[in-house]
Write a protein that holds these residues in place. Structure first.
Motif, PDB file in Angstrom:
ATOM      1  N   LEU A 158       0.818  -1.214   0.000  1.00 24.27           N
ATOM      2  CA  LEU A 158       0.000   0.000   0.000  1.00 24.27           C
ATOM      3  C   LEU A 158       0.849   1.260   0.000  1.00 24.27           C
ATOM      4  O   LEU A 158       0.337   2.346  -0.291  1.00 24.27           O
ATOM      5  N   ARG A 159       2.123   1.143   0.324  1.00 26.48           N
ATOM      6  CA  ARG A 159       2.995   2.312   0.360  1.00 26.48           C
ATOM      7  C   ARG A 159       3.719   2.543  -0.963  1.00 26.48           C
ATOM      8  O   ARG A 159       4.548   3.444  -1.076  1.00 26.48           O
ATOM      9  N   ARG A 160       3.396   1.735  -1.969  1.00 30.92           N
ATOM     10  CA  ARG A 160       4.034   1.842  -3.272  1.00 30.92           C
ATOM     11  C   ARG A 160       3.083   2.504  -4.274  1.00 30.92           C
ATOM     12  O   ARG A 160       1.911   2.126  -4.385  1.00 30.92           O
TER      13      ARG A 160
ATOM     14  N   ALA B 165      -1.308   2.471  -8.882  1.00 30.31           N
ATOM     15  CA  ALA B 165      -1.480   2.641 -10.325  1.00 30.31           C
ATOM     16  C   ALA B 165      -2.080   1.377 -10.948  1.00 30.31           C
ATOM     17  O   ALA B 165      -2.957   1.460 -11.817  1.00 30.31           O
ATOM     18  N   ILE B 166      -1.614   0.207 -10.489  1.00 28.49           N
ATOM     19  CA  ILE B 166      -2.190  -1.043 -10.981  1.00 28.49           C
ATOM     20  C   ILE B 166      -3.680  -1.098 -10.650  1.00 28.49           C
ATOM     21  O   ILE B 166      -4.511  -1.473 -11.480  1.00 28.49           O
TER      22      ILE B 166
ATOM     23  N   GLU C 284       4.487  -6.686 -13.982  1.00 26.19           N
ATOM     24  CA  GLU C 284       5.684  -7.436 -14.405  1.00 26.19           C
ATOM     25  C   GLU C 284       6.906  -7.046 -13.595  1.00 26.19           C
ATOM     26  O   GLU C 284       7.727  -7.898 -13.238  1.00 26.19           O
ATOM     27  N   ARG C 285       7.037  -5.762 -13.272  1.00 26.50           N
ATOM     28  CA  ARG C 285       8.218  -5.282 -12.560  1.00 26.50           C
ATOM     29  C   ARG C 285       7.978  -5.056 -11.065  1.00 26.50           C
ATOM     30  O   ARG C 285       8.885  -4.621 -10.369  1.00 26.50           O
ATOM     31  N   HIS C 286       6.756  -5.322 -10.593  1.00 31.08           N
ATOM     32  CA  HIS C 286       6.467  -5.088  -9.172  1.00 31.08           C
ATOM     33  C   HIS C 286       7.253  -6.092  -8.327  1.00 31.08           C
ATOM     34  O   HIS C 286       7.184  -7.292  -8.558  1.00 31.08           O
ATOM     35  N   PRO C 287       8.029  -5.618  -7.340  1.00 30.21           N
ATOM     36  CA  PRO C 287       8.861  -6.535  -6.550  1.00 30.21           C
ATOM     37  C   PRO C 287       8.065  -7.591  -5.796  1.00 30.21           C
ATOM     38  O   PRO C 287       8.562  -8.688  -5.563  1.00 30.21           O
ATOM     39  N   HIS C 288       6.849  -7.300  -5.413  1.00 33.39           N
ATOM     40  CA  HIS C 288       6.045  -8.296  -4.684  1.00 33.39           C
ATOM     41  C   HIS C 288       5.587  -9.423  -5.604  1.00 33.39           C
ATOM     42  O   HIS C 288       5.413 -10.550  -5.149  1.00 33.39           O
TER      43      HIS C 288
ATOM     44  N   GLY D 293      -4.641  -9.567  -3.959  1.00 32.16           N
ATOM     45  CA  GLY D 293      -5.815  -9.267  -3.156  1.00 32.16           C
ATOM     46  C   GLY D 293      -5.938  -7.782  -2.870  1.00 32.16           C
ATOM     47  O   GLY D 293      -7.034  -7.205  -2.925  1.00 32.16           O
ATOM     48  N   THR D 294      -4.804  -7.135  -2.565  1.00 28.66           N
ATOM     49  CA  THR D 294      -4.802  -5.695  -2.305  1.00 28.66           C
ATOM     50  C   THR D 294      -5.265  -4.918  -3.523  1.00 28.66           C
ATOM     51  O   THR D 294      -6.082  -3.997  -3.424  1.00 28.66           O
TER      52      THR D 294
END
Length: 315
Positions: free
Chosen positions: A63-65, A70-71, A166-170, A184-185
């Motif tokens: 949530l802090r990203r 944006a997604i 694609e590039r999201h670290p999670h 889920g978020t």
């Protein structure tokens, strides 16, 4: 034996086709409010994934990203616009027209990630664009059908969400619960944005396909059973698989895999209609001509990428 990339691509497209076919048959068959139906899917699918992802390593850091938000914003556009388009065209037509996302994704990853398209891909992209245009010309009202604009913007939203995922670290994390928590978020954020958009639409009295529905229409048990049921069983799953497929196989390959959606969607819609629970998909000459061009173009793109992959392995 199928590798991880192939398994994810097949799973993502298969579950998405099933969700679309069942959603369209349910909304049209029972005369449900598509906005409320989609909202119930999003919120139930998101909460379900958050529940099974308890104890994820990343916690609430997603949530802090900015890219997470944006997604979520892109997913709001995807859910709202695609569902609205299915009120004007069937799943097969919408999926064929969505083929424009393949050349768009190749251009996007080239400009953003410096991943140059494989040699010969252009000869596949040209029939893809031509086929999508021919399919659109066969819509009721041709290019003036509301589905054309809805699907164009929806495709842009799909591409934006997948590029970020694609590039999201999670989503790149080795921990499955971290990936599930991110999905889920995003779904819960999408549901909130979806509800806000619906409220804004109503407050300014914009015309909509569901205008005039009363409170009783929103409290129908069929709406809640179908919305929550499909949300828990399919919406969360297909969203997770789509994000993961983009992260593992690449956005352009995931978008190319969605070219099988028209065929899968048509088969599923025929199966639903044969069982007596939905209408048979319409098939015009433009669908046949455009679909043939799209399939041929997709094969050219696939073979070009396979040839490049083989050369890279041999180097």
């Amino acid at each position: 034996m199928l590798g991880e990339k192939s398994t994810l691509l097949i799973g993502a497209t298969g579950t998405w086709a099933l969700l679309l076919a069942l959603s369209r048959a349910t909304v049209l068959g029972f005369g449900l409010d598509p906005w409320m139906f989609t909202f119930l899917q999003l919120i139930s699918g998101g909460i379900f994934l958050l529940l099974i992802a308890r104890g994820a390593e990343a916690g609430s850091s997603a949530l802090r990203r900015v890219d997470t938000w944006a997604i979520g914003a892109f997913r709001v556009g995807t859910a709202a616009l695609y569902m609205a388009s299915l009120l004007h065209v069937d799943v097969m037509q919408a999926s064929f027209f969505g083929a424009i996302g393949v050349p768009a994704s190749s251009l996007a990853v080239w400009l953003l990630f410096d991943r140059r398209p494989a040699s010969g891909e252009l000869w596949g992209h040209l029939p893809l664009v031509a086929g999508a245009a021919i399919v659109a010309s066969g819509f009721d009202g041709g290019f003036f059908n509301p589905a054309v604009g809805l699907l164009l913007v929806s495709s842009c939203c799909v591409l934006g969400a997948n590029l970020l995922a694609e590039r999201h670290p999670h989503m790149q994390s080795l921990g499955p619960k971290t990936r599930l928590r991110l999905t889920g978020t995003v779904l819960v954020m999408t549901a909130a944005g979806f509800a806000a958009w619906r409220f804004l639409q109503s407050s300014v009295d914009w015309a909509s396909p569901t205008q005039g529905l009363e409170l009783g229409d929103l409290l129908r048990p069929e709406l809640w059973i179908a919305g929550l049921g499909l949300g828990i069983t399919l919406r969360g799953l297909c969203t997770y698989l789509g994000f993961r497929a983009a992260a593992v196989a690449g956005t352009q390959n995931y978008m190319a895999a969605t070219l099988v959606l028209p065929i899968m969607g048509a088969v599923l819609e025929c199966a639903i209609a044969w069982s007596g629970y939905g209408g048979w998909p319409e098939f015009a000459a433009t669908d046949g001509i455009g679909g043939t061009l799209i399939i041929c173009g997709g094969l050219v793109v696939f073979l070009a990428r396979q040839r490049r992959g083989t050369k890279l392995q041999q180097a």
